[in-house]
Write an enzyme that holds these catalytic residues in place. Structure first.
Site, PDB file in Angstrom:
ATOM      1  N   GLY A   1       0.806  -1.218   0.000  1.00 57.23           N
ATOM      2  CA  GLY A   1       0.000   0.000   0.000  1.00 57.23           C
ATOM      3  C   GLY A   1       0.833   1.258   0.000  1.00 57.23           C
ATOM      4  CB  CYS A   2       1.808   3.501   2.779  1.00 53.08           C
ATOM      5  SG  CYS A   2       0.151   3.784   3.448  1.00 53.08           S
TER       6      CYS A   2
END
Length: 104
Positions: A46-47
């Site tokens: 994700g990030c």
């Protein structure tokens, strides 16, 4: 605790997966003449991935120390590390990052 900021480190609060979106990160990097990013944190899928992709799109050299990123499960972690290394970043061991980079 292992990835918590230490005293004196700049902390940018973000509201989106990429550290570049809605933060002054790009301006800070330009001001400091930085051309290489070392991306660490959670989550690999994700990030971390979003920041790596935006960093590459902004023409930075992007390094990911494999011991410094993690995810909720090993499968998305491994798949995303592989894919980022194929397209957007150099995935190195932490030891390799420390040996091959110089912090100004």
């Amino acid at each position: 605790d292992q990835v918590a900021p230490i005293g004196g480190e700049l902390v940018l609060r973000k509201t989106a997966p990429s550290c570049f979106f809605g933060t002054p990160l790009a301006a800070l990097l330009v001001r400091e003449g930085i051309d290489t990013l070392i991306v660490a944190g959670e989550s690999t899928s994700g990030c971390v991935r979003a920041t790596v992709v935006d960093g590459k799109a902004s023409r930075y050299k992007v390094l990911v120390p494999e011991e410094c990123v993690f995810d909720r499960d090993e499968a998305p972690h491994a798949i995303n590390l592989f894919d980022m290394e194929q397209k957007y970043a150099e995935v190195w061991t932490l030891d390799e990052v420390q040996r091959r980079t110089t912090v100004a």
